[in-house]
Write an enzyme that holds these catalytic residues in place. Structure first.
Site, PDB file in Angstrom:
ATOM      1  N   GLU A 184      -1.185  -1.252  13.219  1.00  0.00           N
ATOM      2  CA  GLU A 184      -0.712  -1.974  12.034  1.00  0.00           C
ATOM      3  C   GLU A 184      -0.511  -3.432  12.403  1.00  0.00           C
ATOM      4  O   GLU A 184      -0.011  -3.745  13.491  1.00  0.00           O
ATOM      5  CB  GLU A 184       0.617  -1.365  11.552  1.00  0.00           C
ATOM      6  CG  GLU A 184       1.272  -2.179  10.450  1.00  0.00           C
ATOM      7  CD  GLU A 184       2.324  -1.436   9.661  1.00  0.00           C
ATOM      8  OE1 GLU A 184       2.966  -0.544  10.229  1.00  0.00           O
ATOM      9  OE2 GLU A 184       2.495  -1.752   8.456  1.00  0.00           O
ATOM     10  N   CYS A 211       3.598   0.055   6.042  1.00  0.00           N
ATOM     11  CA  CYS A 211       4.036  -0.906   5.027  1.00  0.00           C
ATOM     12  C   CYS A 211       2.925  -1.894   4.696  1.00  0.00           C
ATOM     13  O   CYS A 211       2.861  -2.409   3.577  1.00  0.00           O
ATOM     14  CB  CYS A 211       5.263  -1.658   5.532  1.00  0.00           C
ATOM     15  SG  CYS A 211       6.656  -0.579   5.842  1.00  0.00           S
ATOM     16  N   ASN A 234       1.501   5.538   1.926  1.00  0.00           N
ATOM     17  CA  ASN A 234       2.290   5.646   3.159  1.00  0.00           C
ATOM     18  C   ASN A 234       3.576   6.377   2.846  1.00  0.00           C
ATOM     19  O   ASN A 234       3.538   7.587   2.600  1.00  0.00           O
ATOM     20  CB  ASN A 234       2.534   4.244   3.730  1.00  0.00           C
ATOM     21  CG  ASN A 234       3.333   4.254   5.026  1.00  0.00           C
ATOM     22  OD1 ASN A 234       3.047   5.057   5.908  1.00  0.00           O
ATOM     23  ND2 ASN A 234       4.311   3.382   5.158  1.00  0.00           N
ATOM     24  N   GLU A 235       4.695   5.666   2.792  1.00  0.00           N
ATOM     25  CA  GLU A 235       5.982   6.347   2.634  1.00  0.00           C
ATOM     26  C   GLU A 235       6.448   6.264   1.182  1.00  0.00           C
ATOM     27  O   GLU A 235       7.523   5.739   0.907  1.00  0.00           O
ATOM     28  CB  GLU A 235       7.005   5.716   3.571  1.00  0.00           C
ATOM     29  CG  GLU A 235       6.649   5.894   5.038  1.00  0.00           C
ATOM     30  CD  GLU A 235       7.504   5.044   5.974  1.00  0.00           C
ATOM     31  OE1 GLU A 235       8.105   4.067   5.497  1.00  0.00           O
ATOM     32  OE2 GLU A 235       7.529   5.350   7.169  1.00  0.00           O
TER      33      GLU A 235
HETATM   34  O1  AHR Z   1       5.891   1.220  12.010  1.00  0.00           O
HETATM   35  C1  AHR Z   1       6.572   0.274  11.238  1.00  0.00           C
HETATM   36  C2  AHR Z   1       6.782   0.709   9.814  1.00  0.00           C
HETATM   37  O2  AHR Z   1       7.670   1.774   9.732  1.00  0.00           O
HETATM   38  C3  AHR Z   1       5.556   1.194   9.110  1.00  0.00           C
HETATM   39  O3  AHR Z   1       4.883   0.167   8.532  1.00  0.00           O
HETATM   40  C4  AHR Z   1       6.105   2.090   8.047  1.00  0.00           C
HETATM   41  O4  AHR Z   1       5.233   3.130   7.724  1.00  0.00           O
HETATM   42  C5  AHR Z   1       7.428   2.534   8.586  1.00  0.00           C
HETATM   43  O5  AHR Z   1       8.449   2.370   7.678  1.00  0.00           O
END
Ligand code: AHR
Length: 837
Positions: free
Chosen positions: A47, A278, A399-400
């Site tokens: 990321e 994120c 993602n989340e």
């Molecule tokens: O790994 C950092 C962040 O943590 C990632 O972007 C997200 O998926 C999580 O909240």
């Protein structure tokens, strides 16, 4: 303690023994096969956070090459001196404010005026190079005849240069009528002295034209700057000024930094989850990841503000990342934006009737990766230089996602993908949603994220032992120690060992857990957020944390299947709870007074806050004296400790009063090093009381709340490992503190070599003298290898200056027979490979 561990669903007894005796028995029965372990179990999560990609893995050396950093963050507005989103809320991270300075300027660029030169540089949006790169730099040279006027860029915290090292320069320029001078490019040190041979180009015209040249370094420097200057009079515009080391990973143009990419390659990742968590969600809909901005010529890629507080160049775009996966021999796992922005910022949902582009982006991404050259998107991939499909097999939908808005959007995308590409594996992370919001929602694989303390990971070695095997398989996509003893210096030895303990549990449950990755992977030491990395770097150096080496060892020593492994610790008596006391609050303001600590009826401490608070050690919150009470006045997490790490067998009494806020009090005891117990009175939104060890509940929760402006009488008794907690004279909790496991072992077979692999983690200050009994292998040995990752202190880690401070060491040893004794060193991971052929 006895732990039987070869497959799920077996039993686990809480440790009743102590490590004081430091002996253990590991019984391994190689005839009892456990689950097969996915050959691609260990992978990476890449990321663009902490300047992982821009200013890191992506080898571009110029920061703000396209001059687009002056663009306001998309979807945000400048209001009352701050960049805020449409809901009026600030962006998530501090540091965002710096963009207040950027909007009218040329961030990361400076004007060079030597020898009395006169002129200026300015941001310019007239006659853009491309619609996607509308900003450029206008250099007006009024007079530079006896010197030079130019622009300089310091790169991402300095450019690294070595003698003989070659750099590929490319830039676009145009000029106003009348300019006919040469443009000279150099790399320079802090003093302004050239540390590369100067290169000059001529022939700038009134239309945009690309120039290329090669610079050669003549000196070592880790903090060089790039300068492009002229002595001629006139006006010149620049855009997309790019400088790459000539040598990149696998010699790819527009490639990756060799040293960082090699560190990743050395992990031999089975898969790459990308381009982020994120990052794909964005802080606003306008900043959500759109892979279509990331392909094609660099000047046609629309740079977007990333949620980690810098603009993403997308130079390492969808194509380059798929290419990197192929170079690594890893399966790509693409994560796409599914209509809901990051829930840790301010969630925005794409209106359902407008979800079309979100859905299409998924379909088109798959076609770009996998379609043949006759398809619309496959053709673009082929034109980019990869006619063969990348064979993308795994796609994660969002993602989340964490609000009620996510399920319908997820469902739309997931159903469409299943219909169009039924053979792909679809991954999701629905763990932030209550199950009732997603009844019947399924996926091919479930992604879970765990950021916690070493103790939490050790406590959760058996997390998947009892999982319903009918549920989808699991991918633990983001795993890292981020708090507790491993918190301040993430990736240190205790953090690594906590993660390693957890990984032994994942291997044991490999029928459920198919993949796992650490997060975040990379961090530029100068470009970090609060987040850490597993691999750190500056402009010339790179190092792996202890976590890096531990995960590497797990990857290199992944058995094909586990075998039954039973670990028995010496049944000795667990040590008594020892440590200081303390008081505190969680998002609440409160006062404390009349604190007494007694041992055998004799006082160890009696507070008198009207006269002094010396000896109290504050840790968060705002503490002061108010009359005869000690007050924490912020609605915050605030703690203060008193006393000795050796205190044991004591009774603590005090009065506590809540002033305002959402919870009650934290009454600390047994505080030693980073470990502490606290009684959380009125926790969980002021609904429950419970005792916690390092923020993990032990014993039962009790219902109860705390009223504001009322003094409560509190008593905590600590005897040996027995804890009793009283509120206003009523016994609320009575328990024996469990001893946490601190020794973990798991064995498995490598079918190719025939090796029996035993991984053992000893989180104790003393060696673990262990008898290992192996059955079912016939005669084997005597050759064996022991690889040890250890250090004298659990907080030890590596650094740029000492990259191998804690690194694995491998030695041969001999074993006699199938029963032998092995000492697992203090604070260590040991990987034993017993040769059976
Ligand atoms: O790994 C950092 C962040 O943590 C990632 O972007 C997200 O998926 C999580 O909240």
């Amino acid at each position: 303690m006895k732990v039987q561990s070869y497959c799920s669903g077996l039993f686990f007894l809480t440790c009743a023994g102590s490590l004081a005796a430091n002996t253990a028995v590991i019984n391994i029965d190689a005839t009892q096969k456990g689950p097969q372990i996915n050959p691609r179990m260990y992978g990476i999560f890449l990321e663009n956070l902490n300047h992982a990609v821009d200013g890191g893995l992506y080898a571009e050396l110029i920061e703000n090459r396209g001059f687009e950093d002056a663009k306001p963050p998309e979807g945000y507005i400048y209001h009352d001196g701050r960049w805020v989103d449409s809901l009026g809320a600030r962006a998530y991270d501090a540091g965002f404010e710096r963009f207040g300075y950027f909007t009218n300027g040329l961030p990361f660029w400076s004007l060079v005026k030597d020898g009395g030169a006169q002129g200026s540089m300015n941001l310019d949006m007239s006659d853009p190079l491309t619609p996607e790169s509308p900003r450029s730099c206008r250099l007006e040279i009024d007079n530079a005849a006896s010197g030079r006027l130019g622009i300089a860029n310091h790169g991402y915290w300095g450019i690294g240069v070595a003698p003989g090292e070659k750099f590929e320069l490319s830039f676009w320029a145009r000029c106003a009528d009348g300019f006919n001078g040469a443009l000279t490019a150099t790399l320079e040190d802090d003093a302004g002295d050239a540390i590369s041979k100067p290169i000059s180009v001529t022939g700038v015209t009134t239309g945009w034209k690309q120039f290329k040249a090669t610079l050669t370094g003549v000196k070592n420097d880790s903090n060089a700057r790039f300068v492009l200057a002229t002595s001629a009079k006139g006006t010149v515009w620049f855009d997309m000024i790019s400088l790459f080391p000539a040598k990149t990973f696998k010699d790819r143009p527009n490639g990756l930094r060799k040293d960082i990419a090699q560190m990743i390659a050395d992990l031999k990742p089975g898969f790459v989850r990308f381009p982020g968590g994120c990052v794909i969600e964005g802080g606003t809909i306008a900043t959500a990841y759109n892979w279509k901005n990331t392909i094609g010529p660099l000047q046609n890629r629309t740079e977007i503000w990333g949620p980690w507080n810098y603009r993403e160049t997308y130079g390492m775009g969808f194509f380059e990342t798929l290419q990197f996966c192929e170079d690594l021999g890893a399966e790509p796992l693409y994560v796409g934006f599914a209509g809901e922005t990051c829930m840790f910022r301010n969630v925005e949902d794409v209106p359902l009737p407008e979800m079309g582009w979100v859905e299409t982006n998924f379909l088109d991404a798959i076609q770009y990766a996998n379609g043949d050259a006759s398809t619309k998107w496959g053709k673009l991939r082929a034109e980019a230089g990869h006619s063969k499909p990348f064979d993308l097999k795994m796609v994660e939908v969002g993602n989340e996602g964490g609000t009620r808005g996510f399920p319908p959007r997820y469902h739309l995308v997931h159903a469409l993908l299943k219909e169009n590409y039924p053979d792909l594996t679809y991954v999701n992370d629905l763990s932030f949603l209550p199950r009732r919001w997603i009844p019947g929602e399924t996926s091919d694989m479930e992604d879970n994220h765990f950021y916690n303390s070493p103790q939490w990971f050790m406590n959760n070695v058996h997390l998947y032992d009892h999982r319903d095997r009918k549920l989808p398989p699991v991918y633990d996509g983001e795993v890292a120690v981020t708090s507790g003893e491993g918190g301040p210096d993430k990736g240190n030895l205790i953090a690594a060992l906590g993660e390693g303990a957890f990984l032994t549990g994942l291997e044991r449950n490999a029928d459920v857990v198919k993949m796992v990755s650490y997060a975040p992977l990379l961090a530029n030491v100068s470009g970090r957020t609060d987040w850490h990395g597993m691999i750190y770097f500056d402009s010339t150096r790179v190092f792996g944390t202890v976590s890096y080496y531990l995960w590497k060892l797990f990857g290199e020593n992944r058995p094909d299947y586990t075998v039954q492994t039973e670990t028995t610790l010496h049944p000795d008596k667990a040590p008594a709870i020892t440590g200081a006391i303390g008081v505190g609050t969680w998002n609440t303001s409160a006062e404390f007074k009349d604190i007494r600590v007694e041992q055998d009826g004799k006082p160890l401490y009696a507070s008198d806050f009207s006269t002094n608070i010396s000896g109290w050690r504050e840790d968060g919150g705002t503490w002061s004296i108010s009359g005869d009470a000690y007050r924490q006045s912020d609605d915050a997490v605030g703690l203060s400790y008193f006393g000795d790490e050796h205190w044991h067998d004591y009774t603590m009494t005090l009065k506590a009063r809540k002033l305002h806020g959402s919870e009650g009090f934290l009454i600390v005891f047994g505080h030693k090093g980073d470990d502490k117990y606290w009684w959380n009175v009125g926790g969980w939104g002021n609904r429950e009381h419970a005792v916690e060890f390092n923020q993990n509940t032990i014993g039962e929760h009790a219902s109860g709340s705390v009223e504001p402006n009322r003094w409560y009488d509190i008593k905590v008794e600590v005897h040996d490992r027995n804890i009793r907690c009283f509120l206003d004279g009523t016994l609320v909790h009575e328990m024996v503190a469990p001893t946490a496991d601190r020794f973990f072992a798991q064995a498995g077979r490598d079918e190719t070599s025939g090796d029996l692999i035993i991984k053992a983690i000893n989180v104790s200050p003393d060696p673990m003298n262990t008898t290992i009994n192996v059955s079912g292998l016939g005669s084997f040995g005597p050759r064996a290898l022991a690889t040890v990752l250890a250090s004298s202190h659990l907080t030890d880690n590596n650094s740029l200056d000492n990259p191998s401070n804690v690194a694995p060491v491998t030695n041969n040893f001999s074993i006699a027979g199938s029963n032998f004794v092995h000492d697992f060193p203090a604070n260590s991971l040991t990987v034993l490979r017993l040769k059976t052929r």
